[in-house]
Scaffold this motif. Structure first.
Motif, PDB file in Angstrom:
ATOM      1  N   GLU A  32       0.838  -1.211   0.000  1.00 30.09           N
ATOM      2  CA  GLU A  32       0.000   0.000   0.000  1.00 30.09           C
ATOM      3  C   GLU A  32       0.868   1.255   0.000  1.00 30.09           C
ATOM      4  O   GLU A  32       0.523   2.255  -0.617  1.00 30.09           O
ATOM      5  CB  GLU A  32      -0.944   0.015   1.203  1.00 30.09           C
ATOM      6  N   ALA A  35       1.942   1.769  -3.491  1.00 27.56           N
ATOM      7  CA  ALA A  35       0.821   2.276  -4.294  1.00 27.56           C
ATOM      8  C   ALA A  35       0.585   3.762  -4.011  1.00 27.56           C
ATOM      9  O   ALA A  35       0.344   4.548  -4.943  1.00 27.56           O
ATOM     10  CB  ALA A  35      -0.446   1.468  -4.002  1.00 27.56           C
ATOM     11  N   PHE A  36       0.661   4.166  -2.739  1.00 31.88           N
ATOM     12  CA  PHE A  36       0.490   5.583  -2.404  1.00 31.88           C
ATOM     13  C   PHE A  36       1.596   6.420  -3.032  1.00 31.88           C
ATOM     14  O   PHE A  36       1.335   7.479  -3.612  1.00 31.88           O
ATOM     15  CB  PHE A  36       0.473   5.798  -0.884  1.00 31.88           C
ATOM     16  N   GLN A  38       3.402   5.821  -5.654  1.00 40.01           N
ATOM     17  CA  GLN A  38       3.200   5.900  -7.100  1.00 40.01           C
ATOM     18  C   GLN A  38       2.063   6.867  -7.427  1.00 40.01           C
ATOM     19  O   GLN A  38       2.178   7.683  -8.338  1.00 40.01           O
ATOM     20  CB  GLN A  38       2.921   4.524  -7.677  1.00 40.01           C
ATOM     21  N   HIS A  39       0.988   6.777  -6.672  1.00 37.43           N
ATOM     22  CA  HIS A  39      -0.165   7.657  -6.871  1.00 37.43           C
ATOM     23  C   HIS A  39       0.232   9.134  -6.680  1.00 37.43           C
ATOM     24  O   HIS A  39      -0.187   9.998  -7.446  1.00 37.43           O
ATOM     25  CB  HIS A  39      -1.277   7.275  -5.895  1.00 37.43           C
ATOM     26  N   ALA A  40       1.043   9.392  -5.666  1.00 33.70           N
ATOM     27  CA  ALA A  40       1.430  10.762  -5.329  1.00 33.70           C
ATOM     28  C   ALA A  40       2.657  11.242  -6.097  1.00 33.70           C
ATOM     29  O   ALA A  40       3.015  12.418  -6.012  1.00 33.70           O
ATOM     30  CB  ALA A  40       1.691  10.863  -3.827  1.00 33.70           C
ATOM     31  N   TYR A  63      -6.051  10.104  -0.217  1.00 29.33           N
ATOM     32  CA  TYR A  63      -5.779   8.754  -0.700  1.00 29.33           C
ATOM     33  C   TYR A  63      -6.625   7.723   0.032  1.00 29.33           C
ATOM     34  O   TYR A  63      -7.233   6.847  -0.583  1.00 29.33           O
ATOM     35  CB  TYR A  63      -4.288   8.441  -0.554  1.00 29.33           C
ATOM     36  N   SER A  66     -10.308   7.814  -0.830  1.00 30.55           N
ATOM     37  CA  SER A  66     -10.654   7.282  -2.146  1.00 30.55           C
ATOM     38  C   SER A  66     -10.531   5.760  -2.237  1.00 30.55           C
ATOM     39  O   SER A  66     -10.826   5.178  -3.278  1.00 30.55           O
ATOM     40  CB  SER A  66      -9.776   7.928  -3.220  1.00 30.55           C
ATOM     41  N   ASN A  67     -10.095   5.113  -1.144  1.00 26.37           N
ATOM     42  CA  ASN A  67      -9.893   3.663  -1.158  1.00 26.37           C
ATOM     43  C   ASN A  67     -10.601   3.059   0.061  1.00 26.37           C
ATOM     44  O   ASN A  67     -10.046   3.035   1.160  1.00 26.37           O
ATOM     45  CB  ASN A  67      -8.393   3.359  -1.131  1.00 26.37           C
TER      46      ASN A  67
END
Length: 96
Positions: A32, A35-36, A38-40, A63, A66-67
Motif C-alpha cells: 500500500e 501504491a500511495f 506511485q499515486h502521489a 488517498y 478514495s480507497n
C-alpha cells in the motif's frame, strides 16, 4: 419541533494525528505504501522530506478517502469511525 445539530468538526480526529495514522498504516503495509507513493509521484527521498507537511497530510487523507478497503482497515485499527475520518476529509476539501 426538534432541531438536528450537525456534528462539529471537534468530534473528528485531528488532521495531523489522522495523517500520522495513515502513514503508520502504510508503513506497516509495504504494498500500500508503494501504491500511495506511485499515486502521489513520490520517491523515498521526497516522501521523507515531506513528512509533517500539510500537503502530505492532505494527500494521505485524500488517498485513504478514495480507497474504501484501506479506509475501513485504518479505522478499525485506529478505533475511530469512517464517518469521523470523512468529516476531516470534508473539512480539508470544503470549498468556500
Amino acid at each position: 419541533m426538534s432541531l438536528t445539530v450537525p456534528v462539529s468538526d471537534r468530534a473528528a480526529p485531528d488532521l495531523s494525528a489522522l495523517a500520522d495514522s495513515c502513514l503508520g498504516y502504510l508503513a506497516e503495509n509495504p504494498e500500500e505504501l508503494l501504491a500511495f507513493m506511485q499515486h502521489a509521484g513520490l520517491d523515498p527521498q521526497s516522501l521523507r522530506a515531506s513528512i509533517g507537511s500539510v500537503r502530505l497530510q492532505h494527500g494521505l487523507i485524500d488517498y485513504f478517502a478514495s480507497n474504501e478497503a484501506i479506509l475501513l482497515a485504518l479505522c478499525a485499527n485506529g478505533n475511530f469511525s469512517p464517518e469521523s475520518f470523512m468529516r476531516v476529509w470534508h473539512r480539508i476539501n470544503r470549498v468556500e
